[in-house]
Design an enzyme around this catalytic site. Structure first.
Site, PDB file in Angstrom:
ATOM      1  N   GLY A  11       0.693  -1.078   0.076  1.00  0.00           N
ATOM      2  CA  GLY A  11       0.108  -0.121   0.105  1.00  0.00           C
ATOM      3  C   GLY A  11       0.923   1.150   0.008  1.00  0.00           C
ATOM      4  N   VAL A  23      17.016   8.497  -1.338  1.00  0.00           N
ATOM      5  CA  VAL A  23      17.982   7.519  -1.800  1.00  0.00           C
ATOM      6  C   VAL A  23      18.544   8.077  -3.204  1.00  0.00           C
ATOM      7  CG1 VAL A  23      17.679   5.171  -3.102  1.00  0.00           C
ATOM      8  CG2 VAL A  23      16.210   5.710  -0.781  1.00  0.00           C
ATOM      9  N   ARG A  72       0.765  -4.960  -5.008  1.00  0.00           N
ATOM     10  CA  ARG A  72       0.991  -5.976  -3.929  1.00  0.00           C
ATOM     11  C   ARG A  72       1.113  -7.219  -4.927  1.00  0.00           C
ATOM     12  NH1 ARG A  72      -0.740  -3.928   0.717  1.00  0.00           N
ATOM     13  NH2 ARG A  72      -2.454  -2.646   0.765  1.00  0.00           N
ATOM     14  N   TYR A  73       2.415  -7.846  -4.854  1.00  0.00           N
ATOM     15  CA  TYR A  73       2.750  -8.999  -5.731  1.00  0.00           C
ATOM     16  C   TYR A  73       3.031 -10.184  -4.978  1.00  0.00           C
ATOM     17  CZ  TYR A  73       4.874 -10.940 -10.090  1.00  0.00           C
ATOM     18  OH  TYR A  73       5.274 -11.535 -10.958  1.00  0.00           O
ATOM     19  N   ASP A 103       5.824  -5.335   5.890  1.00  0.00           N
ATOM     20  CA  ASP A 103       6.775  -6.522   6.000  1.00  0.00           C
ATOM     21  C   ASP A 103       6.730  -7.616   5.020  1.00  0.00           C
ATOM     22  OD1 ASP A 103       4.096  -7.344   6.563  1.00  0.00           O
ATOM     23  OD2 ASP A 103       4.674  -7.754   8.799  1.00  0.00           O
ATOM     24  N   GLY A 104       5.665  -7.591   4.248  1.00  0.00           N
ATOM     25  CA  GLY A 104       5.744  -8.401   2.839  1.00  0.00           C
ATOM     26  C   GLY A 104       6.746  -8.086   2.020  1.00  0.00           C
ATOM     27  N   THR A 125       4.617   2.358   5.518  1.00  0.00           N
ATOM     28  CA  THR A 125       3.171   2.045   5.580  1.00  0.00           C
ATOM     29  C   THR A 125       2.576   3.014   6.401  1.00  0.00           C
ATOM     30  OG1 THR A 125       1.454   0.294   6.550  1.00  0.00           O
ATOM     31  CG2 THR A 125       3.846   0.170   7.156  1.00  0.00           C
ATOM     32  N   ASP A 127       0.169   1.932   8.477  1.00  0.00           N
ATOM     33  CA  ASP A 127      -0.404   1.179   9.624  1.00  0.00           C
ATOM     34  C   ASP A 127       0.696   1.177  10.978  1.00  0.00           C
ATOM     35  OD1 ASP A 127      -2.259   0.405   7.817  1.00  0.00           O
ATOM     36  OD2 ASP A 127      -1.239  -1.373   7.326  1.00  0.00           O
ATOM     37  N   ASP A 129       2.908  -0.921  11.621  1.00  0.00           N
ATOM     38  CA  ASP A 129       2.851  -2.299  12.331  1.00  0.00           C
ATOM     39  C   ASP A 129       4.186  -2.909  12.034  1.00  0.00           C
ATOM     40  OD1 ASP A 129       2.440  -2.352   9.433  1.00  0.00           O
ATOM     41  OD2 ASP A 129       0.833  -3.830   9.733  1.00  0.00           O
ATOM     42  N   ARG A 171      -5.205  -2.234   9.443  1.00  0.00           N
ATOM     43  CA  ARG A 171      -4.982  -3.611   9.151  1.00  0.00           C
ATOM     44  C   ARG A 171      -5.332  -4.386  10.373  1.00  0.00           C
ATOM     45  NH1 ARG A 171      -3.528  -6.075   4.644  1.00  0.00           N
ATOM     46  NH2 ARG A 171      -2.521  -4.283   3.671  1.00  0.00           N
ATOM     47  N   ASP A 187     -14.436   9.408  22.849  1.00  0.00           N
ATOM     48  CA  ASP A 187     -14.960   9.187  23.953  1.00  0.00           C
ATOM     49  C   ASP A 187     -14.569   7.604  24.189  1.00  0.00           C
ATOM     50  OD1 ASP A 187     -16.739  11.698  24.790  1.00  0.00           O
ATOM     51  OD2 ASP A 187     -17.138  11.182  22.473  1.00  0.00           O
ATOM     52  N   HIS A 215     -22.304  14.940  22.118  1.00  0.00           N
ATOM     53  CA  HIS A 215     -21.890  14.185  21.038  1.00  0.00           C
ATOM     54  C   HIS A 215     -21.104  12.811  21.849  1.00  0.00           C
ATOM     55  CE1 HIS A 215     -18.242  16.553  22.445  1.00  0.00           C
ATOM     56  NE2 HIS A 215     -17.590  15.423  22.508  1.00  0.00           N
TER      57      HIS A 215
HETATM   58  O1  F6P Z   1      -1.358  -1.122   4.724  1.00  0.00           O
HETATM   59  C1  F6P Z   1      -2.076  -0.184   4.456  1.00  0.00           C
HETATM   60  C2  F6P Z   1      -3.557  -0.347   4.038  1.00  0.00           C
HETATM   61  O2  F6P Z   1      -4.064   0.840   4.027  1.00  0.00           O
HETATM   62  C3  F6P Z   1      -4.228  -1.117   5.405  1.00  0.00           C
HETATM   63  O3  F6P Z   1      -4.592  -0.081   6.504  1.00  0.00           O
HETATM   64  C4  F6P Z   1      -5.449  -1.656   4.851  1.00  0.00           C
HETATM   65  O4  F6P Z   1      -6.203  -2.488   5.633  1.00  0.00           O
HETATM   66  C5  F6P Z   1      -5.184  -1.716   3.436  1.00  0.00           C
HETATM   67  O5  F6P Z   1      -3.906  -1.205   3.348  1.00  0.00           O
HETATM   68  C6  F6P Z   1      -6.180  -1.595   2.205  1.00  0.00           C
HETATM   69  O6  F6P Z   1      -5.561  -2.312   1.273  1.00  0.00           O
HETATM   70  P1  F6P Z   1      -5.996  -1.939  -0.226  1.00  0.00           P
HETATM   71  O7  F6P Z   1      -5.748  -0.513  -0.437  1.00  0.00           O
HETATM   72  O8  F6P Z   1      -5.313  -2.822  -1.048  1.00  0.00           O
HETATM   73  O9  F6P Z   1      -7.499  -2.201  -0.169  1.00  0.00           O
END
Ligand code: F6P
Length: 329
Positions: A11, A23, A72-73, A103-104, A125, A127, A129, A171, A187, A215
């Site tokens: 992503g 780079v 993504r591959y 990480d992939g 990313t 995320d 993560d 994710r 909240d 709210h």
């Molecule tokens: O890893 C980034 C991310 O945006 C995640 O937060 C989400 O779950 C996923 O990619 C969505 O992937 P795609 O854009 O392939 O639907």
């Protein structure tokens, strides 16, 4: 090393362009040539590779997305895909690769290194993560975007005495939800890393309105469940408020990177080139306590590697998300 390549994979994340720029400029200043690989590993296999110069990365530091495109591959997990990619690297005389992604993407970097093409991973990313780093490139921007959106949702929530469930990305990680929730004064915040009870949230909503609040904002990470499902479960648990669901979605991936993302991306990009210059591959660059750090991608937990191979050929994450000091010794 005289000729390296750079790619973005998985992503897209704001700040990837800043990393590519660093780079390219750092490599040129070290006397190296740099090639850009379009569409990540898919483009490597297809030979979608072109030379970059200093001007190619002009006016890119503040741009969202990735000008090298991404994909993504999963095919690159197979030996056949790796060998096809390597054939292309050889054709272009490329000796090392900087891989910017999740990480992939790191696993691909490890495989290239094992095949004799040192590759360095940069954590790109939203995320947050990735093991081996406190922050990933893109996280700060994504959280800032989410907070901006939640602030706006609060206006409607307050005007109508409505309860809002705001689903954010991440994710399986709750970092975006946690940070965006805290920064927007939510909240309730629900993340996959922590159990919660719908009954407690229902009580919280009731108590808030009884106290005169106008709210109620609940931020949930997508890794918990989808917003609509969450709303259903909240109603089943007794919520009787005027409830709406808002899924922020891909707006969190776009936009101009924040200063923080631009700076960490630039620092990490430059470090990746230094590592390749010194012939070092199979490592990922991270940031810990504001200092750049490197971790071995694959190896044993004792060596401080991020991942280990299991006996059945699988991969184990050695260090939990945001591992402690031991990872950085
Ligand atoms: O890893 C980034 C991310 O945006 C995640 O937060 C989400 O779950 C996923 O990619 C969505 O992937 P795609 O854009 O392939 O639907």
């Amino acid at each position: 090393m005289k000729r390296i390549a750079v790619l973005t994979s998985g992503g897209d994340a704001p700040g990837m362009n800043a990393a590519i720029r660093a780079v390219v400029r750092k490599a040129i200043s070290e006397g190296m040539e740099v090639y850009g690989i379009n569409y990540g590993y898919a483009g490597m296999v297809a030979g979608d590779i072109h030379k970059l110069d200093s001007a190619s990365v002009g006016d890119k530091v503040g741009r969202g997305g990735t000008f090298l495109y991404s994909a993504r591959y999963p095919e690159f997990a197979q030996l056949e895909g790796q060998l096809a990619g390597i054939e292309q690297l050889k054709k272009f005389g490329i000796e090392g690769v900087v891989v910017i992604g999740g990480d992939g993407s790191y696993h691909g970097a490890m495989r290239l290194t094992e095949h004799g093409f040192p590759a360095v991973g940069l954590p790109g990313t939203i995320d947050n993560d990735i093991v081996g780093t406190d922050y990933t490139i893109g996280f700060d921007t994504a959280v800032t975007t989410a907070v901006d959106a939640i602030d706006k949702i609060r206006d409607t929530s307050s005007s109508h005495h409505r309860t809002f469930i705001v689903e954010v990305m991440g994710r399986n990680a709750g970092d975006i939800a946690l940070w965006a929730g805290i920064a927007s004064g939510a909240d309730d915040i629900c993340i996959p890393e922590k159990e919660f009870k719908f009954e407690n949230i229902v009580n919280n909503i009731k108590k808030g309105y009884e106290k005169g609040k106008n709210h109620h904002i609940i931020v949930i990470a997508e890794g918990v469940m989808h917003g609509e499902e969450f709303a259903k479960r909240l109603k089943e648990a007794g919520d009787d408020s005027d409830l709406r669901v808002s899924v922020l979605g891909h707006i969190q991936r776009g936009g101009s990177p924040t200063v923080r993302d631009r700076v960490i991306a630039s620092r990490m990009g430059a470090r990746a080139v230094e590592l390749l210059r010194d012939g070092i591959g199979g490592v990922a660059v991270g940031i810990h306590n504001e200092e750049l750090v490197e971790s071995k991608i694959l190896g044993t937990a004792e060596e401080g590697a991020l991942f280990s191979l299991t006996s059945d050929g699988g991969i184990t994450v050695n260090n939990p998300h945001k591992a402690g000091e031991e990872l950085y010794k």
